[in-house]
Each structure stands twice: as C-alpha cells, then as structure tokens.
Write an enzyme that holds these catalytic residues in place. Structure first.
Site, PDB file in Angstrom:
ATOM      1  CG  HIS A 193       8.380   8.779 -23.119  1.00 55.99           C
ATOM      2  ND1 HIS A 193       7.635   8.823 -24.291  1.00 55.99           N
ATOM      3  CD2 HIS A 193       9.626   8.353 -23.468  1.00 55.99           C
ATOM      4  CE1 HIS A 193       8.392   8.435 -25.296  1.00 55.99           C
ATOM      5  NE2 HIS A 193       9.611   8.146 -24.830  1.00 55.99           N
ATOM      6  CG  HIS A 194       3.279  13.189 -25.537  1.00 54.84           C
ATOM      7  ND1 HIS A 194       2.063  12.898 -24.945  1.00 54.84           N
ATOM      8  CD2 HIS A 194       3.055  14.288 -26.313  1.00 54.84           C
ATOM      9  CE1 HIS A 194       1.158  13.752 -25.347  1.00 54.84           C
ATOM     10  NE2 HIS A 194       1.720  14.605 -26.176  1.00 54.84           N
ATOM     11  CB  ALA A 195       5.242   6.818 -25.248  1.00 51.12           C
TER      12      ALA A 195
END
Length: 220
Positions: A193-195
């Site tokens: 997840h890029h978060a």
C-alpha cells in the site's frame, strides 16, 4: 482498553508519513506491485545440505527482514493505526486430493530452528484440514499473506485486493526457481500500500533479503 505491548499506536502529529498516509488512503487510494528476482543459489544449496525445506525458510526470512523496517509493519488494531513489533506469516497449504488450498499461520520465532519446528508442527496438525481456513482458525491480528506458486515461474504477478479497507501489510508471492548459468533465481512479487511503503523501503527490503540469502550461515 488494554493494548498488546507488541503494538505501538502511531501519533499522527509526529509521524513523518502522516500526509502521505492521508493522501494515499483518502484522496488517491493506491497500492502497487513490484516484481524482482532473488538469487537463491547459496540458500538452496545450504538448505539441501542440512536436509531442510525451502518454504519455511522463505517464510522466516521474509518475516525477519520486515522486522527491521517499520513501514512494513504498519497495521490496524481495534481501529487504531500503529506499528507491530513483529508480524505473523499466513500461508496457503495445498491439498493434493481436491487441488484446493487452506490458509494456515505459524507464530514467528527469532530462532530459525524454533520457527521451523513450529511450522512442521502446524502443517502436521492442520495441513490436511480443508476449507478457507485450516483447523487452526483465524490468523492473528498481525498476520500478513505470503505464498508461493511452485508450478511455474513468472516475470510479473499482480495481486488485486479489491479495495480491502484498512489493510496495509505487504503481500508476497514467489514462483518456481529458474536456473541460469549455474545459478538459481526465484521470482518474487511484493504488493504494498502506497500509504505506508515507498520505493525506498522496498529497496531496503530487497537488499537485506538478498544479503540474508547469500549468507544463510549467519542465521541457520
């Protein structure tokens, strides 16, 4: 509410990734997959010499390397975002009779031999039970998904989670080994997840993982 001492809540005001986390979860939810090839020549040779299976070593190594990178261990617990001290590998077991898989998990141990014994115990006790989950039950809150497709190799593998909410652990998929010029390579796909995870963190992970595979004598 009593919280697990192995889970440390994140204070958003002090977290360097706070703005990125908000952007990649609320404005532009983004996950991505990176595919690499790992050199497993020395690791496979050493394991064979010691009569050990590759798959539990793969589970242990991935989990161990993630221990050194906080961003790989960000997750939710009781609606609170935080960082787990340690993750638990959850992996599929294949059933030869009906060609289905069931999800099993094994608690991580710092000592590889102890983890290997736990893995052998779990697969012996629960490996033959069918269904989405094995008889061991629901994985722990800090469990992440790790798997392997042993029947073929690949250059690219994409995992689609269909927007699972509040899941930030990486997911791993390995493929069949490939021999080239006397060396063996394993395709490895990582979906993140890029978060929580950027390219730099993946660089750290891959470098550390490859180093551990080249020097198995340091942990076996």
């Amino acid at each position: 509410m009593t919280r697990d001492m192995n889970f440390v809540p994140i204070v958003m005001e002090n977290w360097p990734r706070a703005q990125m986390f908000y952007y990649y979860t609320q404005i532009a939810p983004t996950s991505y997959t990176v595919d690499v090839r790992m050199n497993v020549t020395v690791l496979r040779q050493t394991l064979k010499q010691r009569g050990l299976k590759f798959f539990p070593a793969y589970l242990w190594l991935i989990t161990k390397v993630m221990q050194g990178i906080d961003e790989f261990r960000v997750g939710m617990e009781d609606g609170v975002l935080g960082i787990w001290e340690q993750l638990t590998p959850a992996y599929p077991v294949f059933h030869q009779d009906d060609k289905t898989t069931s999800l099993l998990w094994t608690e991580f141990e710092e000592d590889f031999s102890a983890f290997y014994e736990n893995y052998e115990r779990d697969t012996k006790a629960h490996g033959d039970s069918h269904g989405v989950l094995t008889s061991k039950g629901i994985p722990l809150s800090n469990a992440y998904i790790i798997s392997c497709i042993p029947w073929f190799t690949f250059q690219s593998f994409s995992l689609h989670n269909h927007g699972i909410k509040d899941y930030y652990f990486p997911s791993f998929e390995a493929g069949q080994f490939v021999k080239e010029e006397g060396e063996e390579f394993m395709p490895l796909s990582v979906t993140v997840h890029h978060a929580t995870i950027d390219g730099y963190h993946l660089k750290q992970f891959f470098e550390s993982l490859q180093e551990s595979m080249i020097h198995p004598e340091e942990w076996l």
